[in-house]
Design a protein around this motif. Structure first.
Motif, PDB file in Angstrom:
ATOM      1  N   ARG A   1      51.589  37.311  18.284  1.00 62.47           N
ATOM      2  CA  ARG A   1      51.697  36.452  19.255  1.00 62.47           C
ATOM      3  C   ARG A   1      51.761  36.692  20.758  1.00 62.47           C
ATOM      4  NH1 ARG A   1      58.327  34.666  18.286  1.00 62.47           N
ATOM      5  NH2 ARG A   1      58.998  36.488  19.474  1.00 62.47           N
ATOM      6  N   GLN A   2      51.418  35.727  21.581  1.00 67.83           N
ATOM      7  CA  GLN A   2      51.481  36.111  23.002  1.00 67.83           C
ATOM      8  C   GLN A   2      50.852  37.376  23.411  1.00 67.83           C
ATOM      9  OE1 GLN A   2      54.959  34.679  25.140  1.00 67.83           O
ATOM     10  NE2 GLN A   2      55.644  33.642  23.338  1.00 67.83           N
ATOM     11  N   ARG A   3      49.623  37.606  23.037  1.00 73.34           N
ATOM     12  CA  ARG A   3      48.796  38.816  23.401  1.00 73.34           C
ATOM     13  C   ARG A   3      47.872  38.792  24.811  1.00 73.34           C
ATOM     14  NH1 ARG A   3      51.519  42.371  22.531  1.00 73.34           N
ATOM     15  NH2 ARG A   3      49.916  44.044  22.715  1.00 73.34           N
ATOM     16  N   PRO A   4      47.712  39.668  25.416  1.00 73.49           N
ATOM     17  CA  PRO A   4      46.718  39.594  26.397  1.00 73.49           C
ATOM     18  C   PRO A   4      45.551  38.966  26.044  1.00 73.49           C
ATOM     19  CG  PRO A   4      47.716  42.103  26.313  1.00 73.49           C
ATOM     20  CD  PRO A   4      47.761  41.108  25.050  1.00 73.49           C
ATOM     21  N   LEU A   5      44.895  38.205  27.163  1.00 70.37           N
ATOM     22  CA  LEU A   5      43.790  37.509  26.703  1.00 70.37           C
ATOM     23  C   LEU A   5      42.409  38.585  26.737  1.00 70.37           C
ATOM     24  CD1 LEU A   5      43.348  34.307  29.132  1.00 70.37           C
ATOM     25  CD2 LEU A   5      44.291  34.701  26.848  1.00 70.37           C
ATOM     26  N   ASP A   6      42.639  39.654  27.494  1.00 68.56           N
ATOM     27  CA  ASP A   6      41.214  40.460  27.232  1.00 68.56           C
ATOM     28  C   ASP A   6      41.553  41.818  26.333  1.00 68.56           C
ATOM     29  OD1 ASP A   6      43.021  41.738  28.852  1.00 68.56           O
ATOM     30  OD2 ASP A   6      41.753  42.286  30.364  1.00 68.56           O
ATOM     31  N   GLU A   7      42.601  41.619  25.334  1.00 70.43           N
ATOM     32  CA  GLU A   7      42.780  42.827  24.537  1.00 70.43           C
ATOM     33  C   GLU A   7      41.602  42.594  23.412  1.00 70.43           C
ATOM     34  OE1 GLU A   7      46.676  44.619  22.241  1.00 70.43           O
ATOM     35  OE2 GLU A   7      46.415  42.532  22.050  1.00 70.43           O
ATOM     36  N   PRO A   8      40.883  43.866  23.354  1.00 72.06           N
ATOM     37  CA  PRO A   8      39.859  43.643  22.392  1.00 72.06           C
ATOM     38  C   PRO A   8      40.100  43.920  20.970  1.00 72.06           C
ATOM     39  CG  PRO A   8      39.759  45.546  23.679  1.00 72.06           C
ATOM     40  CD  PRO A   8      41.122  44.805  24.113  1.00 72.06           C
ATOM     41  N   VAL A   9      40.921  43.251  20.532  1.00 72.30           N
ATOM     42  CA  VAL A   9      41.223  43.286  18.992  1.00 72.30           C
ATOM     43  C   VAL A   9      40.151  43.332  18.031  1.00 72.30           C
ATOM     44  CG1 VAL A   9      43.040  42.637  17.091  1.00 72.30           C
ATOM     45  CG2 VAL A   9      43.708  42.913  19.332  1.00 72.30           C
ATOM     46  N   GLU A  10      39.291  42.104  18.212  1.00 74.32           N
ATOM     47  CA  GLU A  10      38.134  41.947  17.487  1.00 74.32           C
ATOM     48  C   GLU A  10      37.382  43.193  17.280  1.00 74.32           C
ATOM     49  OE1 GLU A  10      39.189  38.163  19.877  1.00 74.32           O
ATOM     50  OE2 GLU A  10      39.049  40.458  20.054  1.00 74.32           O
ATOM     51  N   TRP A  11      37.018  43.978  18.299  1.00 81.01           N
ATOM     52  CA  TRP A  11      36.250  45.177  18.316  1.00 81.01           C
ATOM     53  C   TRP A  11      36.588  46.296  17.331  1.00 81.01           C
ATOM     54  CZ3 TRP A  11      31.303  44.537  20.102  1.00 81.01           C
ATOM     55  CH2 TRP A  11      30.973  43.381  20.784  1.00 81.01           C
ATOM     56  N   LEU A  12      37.960  46.154  17.055  1.00 81.77           N
ATOM     57  CA  LEU A  12      38.508  47.063  16.081  1.00 81.77           C
ATOM     58  C   LEU A  12      37.852  47.096  14.873  1.00 81.77           C
ATOM     59  CD1 LEU A  12      42.271  46.990  16.885  1.00 81.77           C
ATOM     60  CD2 LEU A  12      40.695  48.682  17.595  1.00 81.77           C
ATOM     61  N   PHE A  13      37.344  45.846  14.203  1.00 82.52           N
ATOM     62  CA  PHE A  13      36.797  45.778  13.007  1.00 82.52           C
ATOM     63  C   PHE A  13      35.437  45.738  12.759  1.00 82.52           C
ATOM     64  CE2 PHE A  13      41.024  43.215  13.898  1.00 82.52           C
ATOM     65  CZ  PHE A  13      41.777  44.115  13.014  1.00 82.52           C
TER      66      PHE A  13
END
Length: 419
Positions: free
Chosen positions: A285-297
């Motif tokens: 919840r409430q993570r930065p908009l530009d945190e590139p989590v999608e690119w981990l996978f």
């Protein structure tokens, strides 16, 4: 008598309120008023010791019907401001007042009580910035605040998530015992803090957050990442069963509080979260908009955005000092016009550039309310975007591109602290 001692009076109809700083013995009644505004019961004796510590002396202001003293007056509003600092573009840590526990008693709303409280608090401020979280977005723009950081909720299908080969391994991530969390996480937070929008956490913050999370149910756990220079990241989380007992039931790991100082710490924490067994879904919840989590996978579709919301609201309470405190990129300068009806000393013209930020005698090239310039301060939005909406008035079209370059901070600001 000082302005604070005299109070600020305002009112409409038959309601009249005087504001003053509350004495310590009045804090519990103030907290009960705040809780009542959220449809919560009065604070219990068991919870009071932790909550009492968060009500610092001289930080709580009350509004009273009548004169503010004597048997005929009644507490009808409350407001708290906590001293902190916030990282601004350029990495300076600038004094900020965190405004919270702002409420008006039922039956006294829309009568000027809230404005009386906020006006008194802002006019007595010693920090150049004020920050808050808004439960209702329509309230705070009238006081000069504007959305300064935003956040999103991330939902990860843990069963299908596979990390890409390029993801860093991290250094050493470990799970502290429950009794060690309260001592470790504040240290890890300071070791990882650094982005624009992050604030220092008061000494009472950890105990209060722990109490809130425990009262919501679930056993809170954490991972801590240790790098070459010590603890530089952590993820606080809880695992809950949702959806009842039917086919929609699933086990969800909720990431409640996560900060990291390096890419290695970030990757190491995500590796640990994904390794938690018997979990179907991870919700951060409430993570930065530009945190590139999608690119981990390997498959970005395993991560989706559940919602995007405003996070913190900011106000410049001393425009000149605030402008001098942050760094401006790009070339050239621009003269801005600031209009501030609540704090008239802020109204005026300011020259902004990489080498200067101060008063200017010439007419403004771009002008707008203090709320508009507050929205731009941390870099969450560009001047051209606000100009397109009419929130900024452009008197010299050539200045708009220069202003975009000056106010851009390089990445999305984000706070991640829940006050």
């Amino acid at each position: 008598m000082s302005e604070t001692e005299k109070g600020t009076e305002t009112g409409t109809g038959t309601v009249r309120a005087a504001t003053r700083v509350l004495e310590v013995h009045e804090h519990r009644a103030a907290l009960d008023l705040f809780r009542d505004s959220l449809h919560m019961p009065p604070v219990s004796d068991a919870d009071w010791p932790v909550l009492e510590a968060s009500l610092e002396p001289a930080s709580v202001r009350g509004a009273f019907s009548g004169s503010g003293s004597g048997s005929g007056s009644r507490l009808v509003g409350v407001h708290q401001a906590t001293a902190s600092d916030v990282v601004v573009p350029g990495d300076a840590r600038v004094a900020v007042e965190l405004h919270h526990r702002f409420a008006v008693r039922n039956g006294h709303t829309r009568s000027g009580v809230g404005r009386s409280l906020m006006t008194a608090a802002l006019r007595s401020a010693t920090a150049p910035l004020a920050m808050l979280r808004a439960s209702e977005g329509g309230i705070y723009g009238r006081y000069g605040f504007a959305v300064a950081t935003r956040c999103r909720e991330l939902v990860v299908d843990r069963r299908r998530a596979r990390l890409s080969e390029h993801v860093p391994a991290g250094h050493h991530t470990y799970a502290p015992a429950a009794g060690e969390i309260a001592a470790l996480l504040p240290v890890a937070y300071e070791g990882s803090r650094g982005g624009a929008g992050t604030v220092s956490r008061p000494g009472w913050y950890e105990a209060l957050l722990t109490q809130d999370l425990e009262s919501a149910g679930g056993f809170v756990r954490a991972f801590v990442h240790s790098g070459p220079e010590g603890e530089d990241g952590f993820a606080r989380y809880a695992v809950r069963r949702v959806g009842g007992d039917g086919p929609a039931a699933r086990t969800v790991l909720e990431v409640l509080d996560m900060h990291h100082g390096t890419p290695q710490a970030w990757a190491g924490l995500w590796r640990s979260l994904l390794d938690v067994e018997l979990v179907d879904e991870i919700r951060a919840r409430q993570r930065p908009l530009d945190e590139p989590v999608e690119w981990l996978f390997t498959d970005p579709h395993v991560c989706r955005t559940g919602a995007v919301d405003d996070e913190t609201w900011l106000r410049l309470t001393d425009v000149g000092a605030a402008l001098r405190a942050r760094r401006f990129e790009g070339a050239g300068t621009v003269v801005i016009g600031v209009e501030d009806a609540l704090l008239p000393a802020n109204s005026g013209h300011y020259r902004v550039g990489p080498e200067t930020a101060g008063g200017a005698g010439s007419g403004p090239q771009i002008s707008g309310s203090v709320a508009a310039w507050s929205a731009l301060y941390l870099g969450a939005v560009r001047p051209s975007a606000l100009a397109a909406t009419g929130a900024l008035r452009v008197h010299d079209p050539r200045a708009l591109k220069t202003a975009d370059e000056l106010f851009w901070a390089g990445r999305e600001p984000w706070c991640g602290t829940y006050i």
